[in-house]
Every structure is written in C-alpha cells, then in structure tokens.
Design an enzyme around this catalytic site. Structure first.
Site, mmCIF file in Angstrom:
data_model
loop_
_atom_site.group_PDB
_atom_site.id
_atom_site.type_symbol
_atom_site.label_atom_id
_atom_site.label_comp_id
_atom_site.label_asym_id
_atom_site.label_seq_id
_atom_site.Cartn_x
_atom_site.Cartn_y
_atom_site.Cartn_z
ATOM 1 N N SER A 15 31.281 70.147 -101.245
ATOM 2 C CA SER A 15 32.616 70.695 -101.485
ATOM 3 C C SER A 15 32.579 71.990 -102.285
ATOM 4 O O SER A 15 33.559 72.723 -102.340
ATOM 5 C CB SER A 15 33.480 69.674 -102.223
ATOM 6 O OG SER A 15 32.921 69.390 -103.496
ATOM 7 N N GLY A 16 31.446 72.260 -102.956
ATOM 8 C CA GLY A 16 31.323 73.448 -103.793
ATOM 9 C C GLY A 16 31.264 73.124 -105.274
ATOM 10 O O GLY A 16 31.297 74.022 -106.110
ATOM 11 N N LYS A 17 31.160 71.842 -105.609
ATOM 12 C CA LYS A 17 31.204 71.451 -107.027
ATOM 13 C C LYS A 17 30.018 71.996 -107.816
ATOM 14 O O LYS A 17 30.193 72.468 -108.938
ATOM 15 C CB LYS A 17 31.344 69.943 -107.191
ATOM 16 C CG LYS A 17 30.240 69.102 -106.612
ATOM 17 C CD LYS A 17 30.619 67.626 -106.616
ATOM 18 C CE LYS A 17 29.548 66.803 -105.943
ATOM 19 N NZ LYS A 17 29.390 67.100 -104.521
ATOM 20 N N SER A 18 28.820 71.976 -107.256
ATOM 21 C CA SER A 18 27.658 72.510 -107.974
ATOM 22 C C SER A 18 27.785 74.021 -108.168
ATOM 23 O O SER A 18 27.479 74.545 -109.245
ATOM 24 C CB SER A 18 26.365 72.188 -107.226
ATOM 25 O OG SER A 18 26.101 70.813 -107.268
ATOM 26 N N THR A 65 18.699 65.530 -112.278
ATOM 27 C CA THR A 65 18.555 64.089 -112.466
ATOM 28 C C THR A 65 17.869 63.398 -111.296
ATOM 29 O O THR A 65 17.619 62.199 -111.348
ATOM 30 C CB THR A 65 19.931 63.436 -112.676
ATOM 31 O OG1 THR A 65 20.747 63.683 -111.526
ATOM 32 C CG2 THR A 65 20.613 63.976 -113.929
ATOM 33 N N HIS A 107 19.718 74.898 -103.989
ATOM 34 C CA HIS A 107 20.253 74.950 -105.349
ATOM 35 C C HIS A 107 19.405 75.878 -106.225
ATOM 36 O O HIS A 107 19.951 76.673 -106.996
ATOM 37 C CB HIS A 107 20.290 73.546 -105.967
ATOM 38 C CG HIS A 107 21.465 72.737 -105.532
ATOM 39 N ND1 HIS A 107 22.376 72.232 -106.429
ATOM 40 C CD2 HIS A 107 21.878 72.330 -104.314
ATOM 41 C CE1 HIS A 107 23.304 71.552 -105.775
ATOM 42 N NE2 HIS A 107 23.014 71.591 -104.483
ATOM 43 N N ARG A 146 20.506 79.724 -108.438
ATOM 44 C CA ARG A 146 20.516 79.829 -109.895
ATOM 45 C C ARG A 146 19.792 81.086 -110.376
ATOM 46 O O ARG A 146 18.763 81.462 -109.830
ATOM 47 C CB ARG A 146 19.859 78.602 -110.526
ATOM 48 C CG ARG A 146 20.604 77.322 -110.249
ATOM 49 C CD ARG A 146 20.142 76.191 -111.127
ATOM 50 N NE ARG A 146 18.742 75.834 -110.989
ATOM 51 C CZ ARG A 146 18.292 74.850 -110.211
ATOM 52 N NH1 ARG A 146 19.126 74.128 -109.504
ATOM 53 N NH2 ARG A 146 17.013 74.581 -110.162
ATOM 54 N N GLU A 184 13.771 68.490 -115.627
ATOM 55 C CA GLU A 184 13.875 67.346 -114.719
ATOM 56 C C GLU A 184 13.900 66.073 -115.548
ATOM 57 O O GLU A 184 12.946 65.769 -116.254
ATOM 58 C CB GLU A 184 12.705 67.347 -113.738
ATOM 59 C CG GLU A 184 12.748 68.527 -112.792
ATOM 60 C CD GLU A 184 11.588 68.569 -111.821
ATOM 61 O OE1 GLU A 184 10.716 67.666 -111.856
ATOM 62 O OE2 GLU A 184 11.551 69.509 -111.016
#
Length: 186
Positions: free
Chosen positions: A16-19, A38, A55, A59, A67
């Site tokens: 959805s784009g949350k990250s 996690t 991901h 960044r 981690e």
C-alpha cells in the site's frame, strides 16, 4: 506531516506504500536513522529476497541497518534520543513468535510496549493490517491476525503515538480523524 510525538505507527495493507511513507517520516526527523529489520532472512525464498532488495535500494546509504528478528525490545532500549528507529515490520516480528504459548507471548509483547513507553528515541513502526477479509482457515493464521491486531491497537493507544493508515497509496492520519478506543473503555 511531521509530528512531535515520539512513536508513530504506520499501518496498511500489503504493497500500500506504508514502508515508503515510514521512510519519508524517518528522513524528516533529521536524526540518525536506524532501519530495524525484523525479518528472518531465508536465502531459499527468492521472492522475499527480491522484496528485501527493493527496500534496501530505496533507503539512503547513510541509514544504518540493524537486523533484529528476536531482540526488538533490547534494540529499542539501547536507542538514543538522537536516533530514529524505523521498525519494519511489526507483523514480521509477531510471526517470529507464533510458536510461543499465550503467557510467554504476553510477556514478550508487554516488554515491547514497555520499551516503547520508556524509549528516548523516535520510533516509527510499520505494521500490516490484517483481519479485513475472510477469517483465516487455519489456527496459526487466526493467531497471527489476533496477536498483530491486539499489539497494533495497544501501540496506537500509547499516549505518545500518532497512527497513520496507508491505503492504495493514500495516507490517513488516524490520530486526527478519530479517537483511540481506550477513550471509550468501561
């Protein structure tokens, strides 16, 4: 968009784009960002490896990665006020502990909530929304749904939390649009 509260919960459906939104929030803190992963890395799961690489590419290189598949509370406890922890994701962390009995899970989740209450760092948690569809057919699926839903609710009701819902690439600030359920407890 930026808030003065130290805990932010960003929840929503898969992809959805949350990250991405959580990453924007972290960048805007102007603090040292530590991306707290996690997930347990499975070298045989190519789909998962592809998602992790996506991901990572998004960044900034200046962000540190930590981690922590099991020791999330300890990572939060060690964080400094000059740091922003971007924890991705709460659902993955919950999945790491599905084998725990109820009492052990309660101890683990209570410890996480206490760490969040006590931290001096800014913490942004990404969490999956579950339970909006069909009831899972298997007990493990229902356990995951219930534990994640309960934990997300507890985190979003902490006094120092702002909660966002990301749906279809749109962001809703739940803290402005609604009230915590805890305001209505009997």
């Amino acid at each position: 968009m930026l808030n003065s509260k130290k805990i932010t919960l960003v929840t929503g459906a898969s992809s959805s784009g949350k990250s991405e939104f959580a990453e924007v929030l972290a960048a805007k803190t102007n603090k040292t960002v530590i991306y707290v992963a996690t997930a347990k890395v499975d070298a045989n799961d190519r789909e998962w490896q592809t998602k992790i690489r996506q991901h990572q590419r998004r960044r900034p290189r200046s962000w540190q990665t930590l981690e922590v598949s099991n020791q999330l509370s300890s990572a939060i406890d060690r964080a400094l006020s000059s740091e922003c922890l971007l924890i991705d994701s709460l659902g993955t962390w919950v999945a790491n502990f599905l084998i725990l009995e109820s009492l052990d899970w309660k101890i683990m989740s209570d410890r996480l909530l206490e760490s969040l209450k006590m931290t001096k760092a800014t913490v942004i948690l990404v969490s999956e929304e579950t339970g909006w569809g069909v009831v899972p057919a298997y007990p493990m699926g229902r356990l995951f749904r219930d534990r994640l839903g309960f934990l997300s609710r507890k985190i979003s009701n902490l006094a120092d939390t702002t909660a966002y819902l990301v749906v279809g690439g749109h962001i809703l600030n739940l803290s402005l649009l609604g009230e915590p359920l805890s305001n209505y407890e009997i």
